[in-house]
Design a protein around this motif. Structure first.
Motif, PDB file in Angstrom:
ATOM      1  N   MET A 128       0.862  -1.183   0.000  1.00  0.00           N
ATOM      2  CA  MET A 128       0.000   0.000   0.000  1.00  0.00           C
ATOM      3  C   MET A 128       0.902   1.239   0.000  1.00  0.00           C
ATOM      4  SD  MET A 128      -3.347   0.744   2.390  1.00  0.00           S
ATOM      5  CE  MET A 128      -2.441   0.603   3.924  1.00  0.00           C
ATOM      6  N   TRP A 129       1.615   1.428  -1.097  1.00  0.00           N
ATOM      7  CA  TRP A 129       2.615   2.488  -1.187  1.00  0.00           C
ATOM      8  C   TRP A 129       2.004   3.848  -1.489  1.00  0.00           C
ATOM      9  CZ3 TRP A 129       6.887  -0.272  -4.585  1.00  0.00           C
ATOM     10  CH2 TRP A 129       7.520  -1.257  -3.807  1.00  0.00           C
ATOM     11  N   PHE A 130       0.929   3.877  -2.293  1.00  0.00           N
ATOM     12  CA  PHE A 130       0.425   5.152  -2.805  1.00  0.00           C
ATOM     13  C   PHE A 130      -1.047   5.410  -2.481  1.00  0.00           C
ATOM     14  CE2 PHE A 130       3.537   3.532  -6.075  1.00  0.00           C
ATOM     15  CZ  PHE A 130       4.623   4.211  -5.552  1.00  0.00           C
ATOM     16  N   ASP A 131      -1.692   4.552  -1.725  1.00  0.00           N
ATOM     17  CA  ASP A 131      -3.086   4.776  -1.350  1.00  0.00           C
ATOM     18  C   ASP A 131      -3.245   4.508   0.132  1.00  0.00           C
ATOM     19  OD1 ASP A 131      -4.766   1.924  -1.073  1.00  0.00           O
ATOM     20  OD2 ASP A 131      -2.931   1.764  -2.241  1.00  0.00           O
ATOM     21  N   GLN A 132      -4.415   4.850   0.677  1.00  0.00           N
ATOM     22  CA  GLN A 132      -4.689   4.683   2.103  1.00  0.00           C
ATOM     23  C   GLN A 132      -6.058   4.045   2.309  1.00  0.00           C
ATOM     24  OE1 GLN A 132      -4.654   8.177   0.982  1.00  0.00           O
ATOM     25  NE2 GLN A 132      -2.462   8.012   0.650  1.00  0.00           N
ATOM     26  N   VAL A 133      -6.455   3.128   1.435  1.00  0.00           N
ATOM     27  CA  VAL A 133      -7.788   2.540   1.511  1.00  0.00           C
ATOM     28  C   VAL A 133      -7.902   1.657   2.751  1.00  0.00           C
ATOM     29  CG1 VAL A 133      -9.442   1.000   0.414  1.00  0.00           C
ATOM     30  CG2 VAL A 133      -8.147   2.615  -0.979  1.00  0.00           C
ATOM     31  N   ASP A 134      -8.896   1.942   3.580  1.00  0.00           N
ATOM     32  CA  ASP A 134      -9.208   1.130   4.752  1.00  0.00           C
ATOM     33  C   ASP A 134     -10.324   0.165   4.353  1.00  0.00           C
ATOM     34  OD1 ASP A 134     -10.167   0.090   7.186  1.00  0.00           O
ATOM     35  OD2 ASP A 134      -9.668   1.922   8.281  1.00  0.00           O
ATOM     36  N   THR A 142      -9.563   7.446  -0.708  1.00  0.00           N
ATOM     37  CA  THR A 142      -8.118   7.582  -0.625  1.00  0.00           C
ATOM     38  C   THR A 142      -7.673   8.783  -1.441  1.00  0.00           C
ATOM     39  OG1 THR A 142      -5.977   6.512  -1.036  1.00  0.00           O
ATOM     40  CG2 THR A 142      -7.745   6.006  -2.576  1.00  0.00           C
ATOM     41  N   ASP A 143      -6.727   9.544  -0.913  1.00  0.00           N
ATOM     42  CA  ASP A 143      -6.131  10.617  -1.698  1.00  0.00           C
ATOM     43  C   ASP A 143      -5.325  10.013  -2.838  1.00  0.00           C
ATOM     44  OD1 ASP A 143      -7.197  12.586  -0.098  1.00  0.00           O
ATOM     45  OD2 ASP A 143      -5.441  12.677   1.215  1.00  0.00           O
ATOM     46  N   GLY A 144      -5.213  10.756  -3.919  1.00  0.00           N
ATOM     47  CA  GLY A 144      -4.414  10.296  -5.042  1.00  0.00           C
ATOM     48  C   GLY A 144      -2.998  10.823  -4.971  1.00  0.00           C
ATOM     49  N   VAL A 145      -2.203  10.475  -5.971  1.00  0.00           N
ATOM     50  CA  VAL A 145      -0.837  10.986  -6.108  1.00  0.00           C
ATOM     51  C   VAL A 145      -0.729  11.661  -7.471  1.00  0.00           C
ATOM     52  CG1 VAL A 145       0.259   9.331  -4.566  1.00  0.00           C
ATOM     53  CG2 VAL A 145      -0.061   8.719  -6.968  1.00  0.00           C
ATOM     54  N   TRP A 146       0.116  12.685  -7.545  1.00  0.00           N
ATOM     55  CA  TRP A 146       0.351  13.396  -8.807  1.00  0.00           C
ATOM     56  C   TRP A 146       1.497  12.716  -9.550  1.00  0.00           C
ATOM     57  CZ3 TRP A 146      -2.632  17.432 -10.509  1.00  0.00           C
ATOM     58  CH2 TRP A 146      -3.474  18.038  -9.577  1.00  0.00           C
ATOM     59  N   GLY A 147       1.238  12.335 -10.802  1.00  0.00           N
ATOM     60  CA  GLY A 147       2.313  11.701 -11.536  1.00  0.00           C
ATOM     61  C   GLY A 147       1.894  11.182 -12.885  1.00  0.00           C
ATOM     62  N   LEU A 148       2.807  10.458 -13.508  1.00  0.00           N
ATOM     63  CA  LEU A 148       2.605   9.820 -14.808  1.00  0.00           C
ATOM     64  C   LEU A 148       2.735   8.315 -14.625  1.00  0.00           C
ATOM     65  CD1 LEU A 148       2.339   9.858 -17.943  1.00  0.00           C
ATOM     66  CD2 LEU A 148       4.844  10.080 -18.021  1.00  0.00           C
ATOM     67  N   LEU A 149       1.719   7.571 -15.061  1.00  0.00           N
ATOM     68  CA  LEU A 149       1.718   6.109 -14.973  1.00  0.00           C
ATOM     69  C   LEU A 149       1.536   5.528 -16.360  1.00  0.00           C
ATOM     70  CD1 LEU A 149       1.497   3.376 -13.413  1.00  0.00           C
ATOM     71  CD2 LEU A 149      -0.977   3.809 -13.281  1.00  0.00           C
ATOM     72  N   GLY A 150       2.429   4.632 -16.744  1.00  0.00           N
ATOM     73  CA  GLY A 150       2.311   3.920 -18.011  1.00  0.00           C
ATOM     74  C   GLY A 150       2.221   2.424 -17.768  1.00  0.00           C
ATOM     75  N   ARG A 151       1.303   1.756 -18.471  1.00  0.00           N
ATOM     76  CA  ARG A 151       1.135   0.306 -18.323  1.00  0.00           C
ATOM     77  C   ARG A 151       1.035  -0.347 -19.695  1.00  0.00           C
ATOM     78  NH1 ARG A 151      -3.705   0.365 -13.882  1.00  0.00           N
ATOM     79  NH2 ARG A 151      -4.526   1.827 -15.431  1.00  0.00           N
ATOM     80  N   TYR A 152       1.696  -1.515 -19.816  1.00  0.00           N
ATOM     81  CA  TYR A 152       1.617  -2.286 -21.055  1.00  0.00           C
ATOM     82  C   TYR A 152       1.223  -3.720 -20.703  1.00  0.00           C
ATOM     83  CZ  TYR A 152       2.666  -4.229 -25.622  1.00  0.00           C
ATOM     84  OH  TYR A 152       2.555  -4.844 -26.832  1.00  0.00           O
ATOM     85  N   TYR A 153       0.240  -4.262 -21.444  1.00  0.00           N
ATOM     86  CA  TYR A 153      -0.300  -5.588 -21.171  1.00  0.00           C
ATOM     87  C   TYR A 153       0.083  -6.539 -22.302  1.00  0.00           C
ATOM     88  CZ  TYR A 153      -3.085  -2.752 -18.010  1.00  0.00           C
ATOM     89  OH  TYR A 153      -3.484  -1.867 -17.037  1.00  0.00           O
ATOM     90  N   PHE A 154       0.805  -7.588 -21.959  1.00  0.00           N
ATOM     91  CA  PHE A 154       1.210  -8.590 -22.942  1.00  0.00           C
ATOM     92  C   PHE A 154       0.072  -9.587 -23.163  1.00  0.00           C
ATOM     93  CE2 PHE A 154       5.041  -6.960 -20.994  1.00  0.00           C
ATOM     94  CZ  PHE A 154       5.886  -6.752 -22.084  1.00  0.00           C
ATOM     95  N   LEU A 155       0.137 -10.323 -24.267  1.00  0.00           N
ATOM     96  CA  LEU A 155      -0.923 -11.249 -24.625  1.00  0.00           C
ATOM     97  C   LEU A 155      -0.979 -12.462 -23.711  1.00  0.00           C
ATOM     98  CD1 LEU A 155      -0.691 -11.114 -28.543  1.00  0.00           C
ATOM     99  CD2 LEU A 155      -2.245  -9.859 -27.017  1.00  0.00           C
TER     100      LEU A 155
END
Length: 379
Positions: A128-134, A142-155
């Protein structure tokens, strides 16, 4: 680019593109909630509050590619009351989500104020590095974080994440010091199939600033922090998982120089009535001057039971036990849904000295013994 500047640009984009062609979509929605909490152990025993989260989503579709936006605010107000004696109120307005995303069949890029969470654990989460969900919170706020997130999904169901974050002005979950204000954070995650399940490796790097900390740590302007994580999940009939992290600093922070956590868990749905789901997790956490050489580890066990009384009613319970201090945390929740409304009746009995790892609510309302009633409207 400042955070306010980004929100302004995003708002202009939403307004400008709202007149686009029919392939595009503009959706307005939101969530309103009101609650009242009675806790005789607190100085202000009666608390009440209201919250409204207006949200606008806009999407531009172009074949297999899509550009979409989300903007929402967290508007809330509350009051603490000692009947016939005193009252204390507060109100706050802040951005809740503000991001733009470009995505295709196997990738997405998201920039702005966003929620980033991952991992296999459900209640006691080392990742739970970037959220605070109970897990006890009906709103899952949960508060968010400011940033850039990139994700790639393989087959083959593998995927890779990369992120860069704007330096946070206060410690996030599991952090004891703030990030250096001039140095962005960065990290990544790769998840791969493994024997009818999945295993993932995560890494995060930041430079911390320990000056003006509240823990009597050495006053150092730049301390490099490296955080490593591994988790896995399988379902051979009953779901089983594990989640482990290790955090190290390149300079001495006394007993917080190195930190390690391990959670193991399992869940199963019993064929009793409408189906009784049980989740059990255990976390061991410790820190010390030397890596993996720790004294007095924290040891918590969590158990969750959930039973649907009908399509519209559900009852659940969550119990945590602190083995080190011999203390139990008990929570019972009854939920009733009527069209767009959700009603919650929550009862809790917890120690007055609240030591739950990274699970304290925003105002720590669950310390002690009490009852809370909440109504939520989604539109």
């Amino acid at each position: 680019m400042s955070r306010l500047t980004f929100i302004a640009i995003l708002t202009i984009c939403l307004s400008k593109w709202s007149y686009a062609q029919h392939r595009d979509s503009l959706i307005f929605g939101g969530q309103a909630s009101v609650w009242i909490n009675y806790n005789p152990d607190k100085k202000l025993s009666l608390h009440s509050g209201v919250r409204y989260i207006p949200q606008v989503n806009y999407a531009i579709n172009n074949g297999n590619r899509k550009l979409d936006f989300e903007l929402s605010l967290n508007l809330n107000a509350g009051a603490g009351i000692r009947p016939f004696d005193s009252i204390k109120g507060n109100a706050d307005v802040k951005p809740y989500r503000a991001w733009m995303r470009y995505s295709g069949k196997q990738f997405d890029l998201r920039l702005g104020l966003q929620k980033i969470n991952f991992g296999s654990a459900q209640m006691l989460r080392p990742l739970m590095w970037f959220d605070q969900v109970d897990p006890r919170d009906p709103l899952q706020m949960t508060d968010g974080v400011w940033g850039l997130l990139g994700r790639y999904y393989f087959l083959n169901n593998a995927n890779i994440w990369l992120w860069a974050l704007y330096p946070s002005d206060k410690p996030k979950t599991w952090e004891f010091t703030r990030t250096h204000k001039n140095i962005p954070e960065a990290g990544g995650r790769i998840q791969i199939p493994a024997a009818r399940g999945e295993v993932a490796f995560s890494y995060h790097w930041r430079v911390t600033d320990t000056r003006d900390n509240q823990l009597d740590l050495p006053q150092i302007s730049k301390v490099h922090e490296n955080r490593f994580g591994i988790d896995g999940k399988w379902d051979p009939g009953a779901g089983i998982w594990f989640e482990a992290t290790h955090t190290s600093h390149n300079k001495s922070l006394n007993a917080l120089t190195h930190q390690s956590m391990l959670t193991t868990g399992a869940d199963y749905t019993f064929r009793i009535g409408n189906g009784l789901t049980m989740v059990v997790e255990n976390i061991i956490a410790a820190s010390g001057r030397k890596a993996f050489s720790y004294d007095r580890p924290l040891d918590f066990t969590g158990a969750s039971l959930s039973y649907p009384l009908s399509i519209f009613c559900n009852i659940s319970a969550i119990i945590y036990y602190d083995w080190k201090n011999g203390a139990a945390y008990n929570f019972l929740n009854y939920k009733r849904s009527i069209r767009a409304f959700d009603f919650f009746l929550m009862v809790y009995t917890n120690p007055e000295t609240y030591l739950m790892p990274a699970q304290a609510s925003e105002n720590n309302y669950f310390a002690g013994k009490g009852i809370q009633i909440m109504m939520v409207y989604n539109h």
